[in-house]
Structure formats: structure tokens, C-alpha cells
Design an enzyme around this catalytic site. Structure first.
Site, short mmCIF file in Angstrom:
data_model
loop_
_atom_site.label_atom_id
_atom_site.label_comp_id
_atom_site.label_asym_id
_atom_site.label_seq_id
_atom_site.Cartn_x
_atom_site.Cartn_y
_atom_site.Cartn_z
N THR A 1 -6.73 -5.06 -5.42
CA THR A 1 -7.08 -6.45 -5.12
C THR A 1 -7.47 -6.51 -3.66
O THR A 1 -6.62 -6.37 -2.78
CB THR A 1 -5.88 -7.38 -5.38
OG1 THR A 1 -5.45 -7.19 -6.72
CG2 THR A 1 -6.27 -8.84 -5.16
N LYS B 1 -10.72 -12.26 -9.53
CA LYS B 1 -9.32 -11.85 -9.33
C LYS B 1 -8.63 -12.74 -8.29
O LYS B 1 -7.50 -13.19 -8.50
CB LYS B 1 -9.26 -10.38 -8.90
CG LYS B 1 -7.87 -9.86 -8.59
CD LYS B 1 -6.98 -9.85 -9.80
CE LYS B 1 -5.52 -9.76 -9.48
NZ LYS B 1 -4.89 -8.51 -9.48
N LYS C 1 0.02 -43.43 -13.63
CA LYS C 1 1.29 -44.03 -14.08
C LYS C 1 2.29 -42.93 -14.42
O LYS C 1 3.45 -42.95 -14.00
CB LYS C 1 1.04 -44.92 -15.30
CG LYS C 1 2.31 -45.39 -15.98
CD LYS C 1 2.13 -45.81 -17.44
CE LYS C 1 1.45 -44.82 -18.32
NZ LYS C 1 2.10 -44.38 -19.53
P1 NAP Z 1 2.03 -0.13 -3.79
O1 NAP Z 1 3.07 0.31 -4.75
O2 NAP Z 1 2.47 -0.64 -2.44
O3 NAP Z 1 1.02 1.11 -3.57
C1 NAP Z 1 0.05 1.05 -2.56
C2 NAP Z 1 -0.75 2.33 -2.55
O4 NAP Z 1 -1.71 2.23 -1.47
C3 NAP Z 1 0.09 3.59 -2.27
O5 NAP Z 1 -0.45 4.66 -3.00
C4 NAP Z 1 -0.12 3.78 -0.77
O6 NAP Z 1 0.03 5.10 -0.36
C5 NAP Z 1 -1.57 3.39 -0.64
N1 NAP Z 1 -1.94 3.07 0.73
C6 NAP Z 1 -1.51 2.03 1.50
N2 NAP Z 1 -2.10 2.07 2.70
C7 NAP Z 1 -2.92 3.15 2.71
C8 NAP Z 1 -3.81 3.70 3.66
N3 NAP Z 1 -4.01 3.14 4.88
N4 NAP Z 1 -4.50 4.82 3.32
C9 NAP Z 1 -4.33 5.39 2.12
N5 NAP Z 1 -3.50 4.90 1.15
C10 NAP Z 1 -2.81 3.80 1.46
O7 NAP Z 1 1.09 -1.26 -4.40
P2 NAP Z 1 0.81 -1.60 -5.93
O8 NAP Z 1 1.80 -2.60 -6.42
O9 NAP Z 1 0.59 -0.34 -6.70
O10 NAP Z 1 -0.57 -2.41 -5.79
C11 NAP Z 1 -1.81 -1.73 -5.64
C12 NAP Z 1 -2.93 -2.75 -5.69
O11 NAP Z 1 -2.90 -3.42 -6.96
C13 NAP Z 1 -2.84 -3.86 -4.64
O12 NAP Z 1 -4.13 -4.20 -4.20
C14 NAP Z 1 -2.19 -5.01 -5.40
O13 NAP Z 1 -2.51 -6.27 -4.83
C15 NAP Z 1 -2.81 -4.83 -6.78
N6 NAP Z 1 -2.01 -5.35 -7.89
C16 NAP Z 1 -0.66 -5.22 -7.88
C17 NAP Z 1 0.06 -5.74 -8.95
C18 NAP Z 1 1.58 -5.64 -8.97
O14 NAP Z 1 2.20 -6.39 -9.75
N7 NAP Z 1 2.19 -4.76 -8.20
C19 NAP Z 1 -0.59 -6.33 -10.03
C20 NAP Z 1 -2.00 -6.39 -10.04
C21 NAP Z 1 -2.71 -5.88 -8.96
P3 NAP Z 1 1.47 5.65 0.17
O15 NAP Z 1 2.24 6.01 -1.07
O16 NAP Z 1 1.12 6.83 1.01
O17 NAP Z 1 2.12 4.52 0.94
#
Ligand code: NAP
Length: 280
Positions: free
Chosen positions: A93, A169, A238
Site C-alpha cells: 500500500t 486501495k 430528525k
Molecule cells: P511488515 O510485516 O512490517 O513487513 C514490512 C516489510 O517491508 C518487511 O519485509 C521489511 O523488511 C520491509 N521493509 C521495510 N522497510 C524497508 C526498506 N527500507 N528496504 C527494504 N525492505 C524494507 O508489513 P506488512 O503487514 O507485511 O505490510 C506490508 C504492506 O502491505 C504494507 O504496505 C501494508 O500497508 C500492506 N497491507 C498490510 C495489511 C496488514 O493487515 N498487515 C493488509 C493489507 C495491506 P525487514 O524484515 O527487513 O524489516
């Protein structure tokens, strides 16, 4: 097919697992390599950097935010460095601005780019039941579809430009806190009269509240059919007033805001329009 998944966080790890189980030749890369190691035991390859992961020809990214996606695409050893032919399927996202920049940069590098936004939390990702909202060139989405079929329960194609999925989204996500605030206020109104929140949840589900409202009011608002009114603004006001009165001292900021918008519309001679004109 050969596919790489970059970003093995809460969402990406479940998606990668499902791609492996479905029999695809999966390569993974994660900034923190420790999260990639368990995938090697399951038959996935671990790439040295995103550009190496791009050798698969198709890369899905599931990264935290704009900065993470920028690092993986534009950074040293990033996807743009992989040369022409790559299809990048971006599931994170991120902003519409970055999505537009990614589309332009990939095109300039002779690469292809689609946005495939996902709805569903990590347990839904692990179950392979995400809802996918995709946009991009139809032929690229066709290539990606077998992967969508593994990670998701269904795909909606919303347009031929990746920004269209990014916009859909963020619009969907903007509504979620509004619904959470609405639920909180509804629970406060009924709590003032002895109905517990969980009883109210059961009631809302039983009457199919969410789908019912979107099904009745979505088309009216989309087509701006506010006259003749099925339920006029003055009667809606209302009812909103009745809710505010029933809540006693409870804090209902969203309901208050809506009441004041309705007052403004009625004052501007809009009292006989359908109450679905609230956002006009
Ligand atoms: P998450 O568990 O925090 O995982 C984030 C990922 O991004 C990890 O692999 C992290 O790597 C990587 N990352 C962060 N900063 C980075 C950088 N500077 N360079 C390279 N890699 C980096 O997040 P998530 O929940 O999986 O969400 C992922 C995406 O899906 C987001 O955009 C979120 O908004 C979207 N989303 C999430 C959900 C939900 O319910 N969680 C639902 C729909 C969509 P490291 O392991 O090295 O930190």
C-alpha cells in the site's frame, strides 16, 4: 512459473508460502535475511539483492511503505538495475505519486509494472484468501493472474493504469477508520440503554448492515439520484437528532459532524433531497 517475492513481513511471508505450496519456482529476498532463511528449507531460492531476484522475470513486492519500495526499486542493486523484460507486481500500500513514478521508471527501463493491492490481514494472506484489486496493462495482468489465483480468493481489475489500483486501495482504507468510528458511536448510543456492544455486533451482522447500506445507497450516490427522495434529508436529520439525544452525555463526534452538515444542507433548501446527498 518463476516468480520472486520481495518483502517477507507479516503479509509477504504468507503470500510466499502459498506460492511455494502451489508449486511455483519461488525466489525470495528480504532486507533482514533471517526472515528469508526458513524459505530455503521449503525449496525457495534466496536472492542476493532485488536485482538478482528480478532474474525470475516476475517479481512481487510486499513492502512496508513508499520508502521501502523506493529502496527496492531505485536503490543500488534494485529492480531497475535488472534490465529490460521484468514484470513488477507491486502489492504494497503506497502513494499514488510513487505508483505513477514506478510506472514511468519501469517503462523507461523496458520493464512492465502493475499494481495489485490486497485486502485482508496476515491470517487471510496465510490462507491465500486475499481480495486483489489490480490495475495495469491487460496483458501484464493476464501474466500475473495465476499468481493472484494463488494468493487471493478473487481479483477485481479496476483499470489499465497502475495508479488506479493505488487510488482504489487508499480510498478503501480511508473508509475503514470512518466505519470504526461509526461503530464506536453506535455502541455508545445503545450502551446508554443497556445493550452490550457484542449484542449490537450480532444485530449488525444479522441484518447485513454493511452490504445492505452500500447496496442501497452506493448506486444512488454514484448516479447522484437525490430526487425524488426515498427518504428526505429533513427526516434523516430528525433521526440523527434522536440518536444524539439517546446517547445522553456520550461523545459522538462523527454523528455531530453529520448533524451539522445536514443542518447546512437543509438551510440551503436541500431538506427535500434524499439524505444520501449528505456528502454533496
Ligand atoms: P511488515 O510485516 O512490517 O513487513 C514490512 C516489510 O517491508 C518487511 O519485509 C521489511 O523488511 C520491509 N521493509 C521495510 N522497510 C524497508 C526498506 N527500507 N528496504 C527494504 N525492505 C524494507 O508489513 P506488512 O503487514 O507485511 O505490510 C506490508 C504492506 O502491505 C504494507 O504496505 C501494508 O500497508 C500492506 N497491507 C498490510 C495489511 C496488514 O493487515 N498487515 C493488509 C493489507 C495491506 P525487514 O524484515 O527487513 O524489516
Amino acid at each position: 512459473m518463476d516468480v520472486s517475492l520481495i518483502g517477507l513481513g507479516q503479509m509477504g511471508s504468507g503470500m510466499a508460502d502459498n506460492l511455494v505450496v502451489a508449486g511455483h519456482q519461488v525466489t525470495v529476498w528480504n532486507r533482514d535475511r533471517a526472515k528469508a532463511e526458513p524459505f530455503a528449507a521449503r525449496g525457495a531460492k534466496i536472492a542476493a539483492d532485488p536485482a538478482a531476484a528480478a532474474q525470475a522475470g516476475t517479481v512481487m513486492t510486499m513492502l512496508a511503505d513508499d520508502a521501502a519500495v523506493e529502496a527496492v526499486v531505485f536503490g543500488d542493486g534494485g529492480l531497475l538495475a535488472a534490465g529490460p523484460g521484468l514484470l513488477h507486481i507491486s502489492c504494497s500500500t503506497v502513494s499514488v505519486d510513487l505508483t505513477a513514478r514506478l510506472a514511468a521508471a519501469h517503462a523507461a527501463a523496458g520493464q512492465r509494472f502493475v499494481s495489485a493491492q490486497v485486502l485482508g490481514r496476515p491470517d487471510v494472506a496465510a490462507a491465500g484468501k486475499l481480495s486483489i484489486i489490480a490495475a495495469g496493462a491487460a496483458e501484464d495482468l493476464d501474466v500475473a493472474q495465476p499468481l493472484f489465483d494463488v494468493i487471493g480468493a478473487g481479483t477485481q481489475r479496476v483499470g489499465d493504469r497502475p495508479v488506479m489500483a493505488a487510488a482504489a486501495k487508499v480510498a478503501l482504507n480511508a473508509g475503514i477508520p470512518a466505519v470504526m468510528q461509526m461503530l464506536t458511536e453506535q455502541f455508545r448510543i445503545v450502551a446508554a440503554h443497556g445493550i452490550a456492544a457484542d449484542r449490537m455486533v450480532a444485530l449488525l451482522l444479522d441484518v447485513n448492515y454493511g452490504n445492505r447500506l452500500i447496496g442501497s445507497y452506493g448506486p444512488i450516490i454514484a448516479e447522484q439520484r437525490f430526487e425524488p427522495a426515498g427518504f428526505p434529508m429533513r427526516l434523516g436529520r430528525k433521526d440523527v437528532g434522536l440518536a444524539l439525544a439517546a446517547a445522553g452525555d456520550a461523545d459522538l463526534p462523527l454523528t455531530e459532524l453529520i448533524a451539522s452538515r445536514m443542518d447546512a444542507i437543509i438551510e440551503a433548501d436541500g431538506g427535500e433531497q434524499d439524505w444520501s446527498a449528505i456528502g454533496q
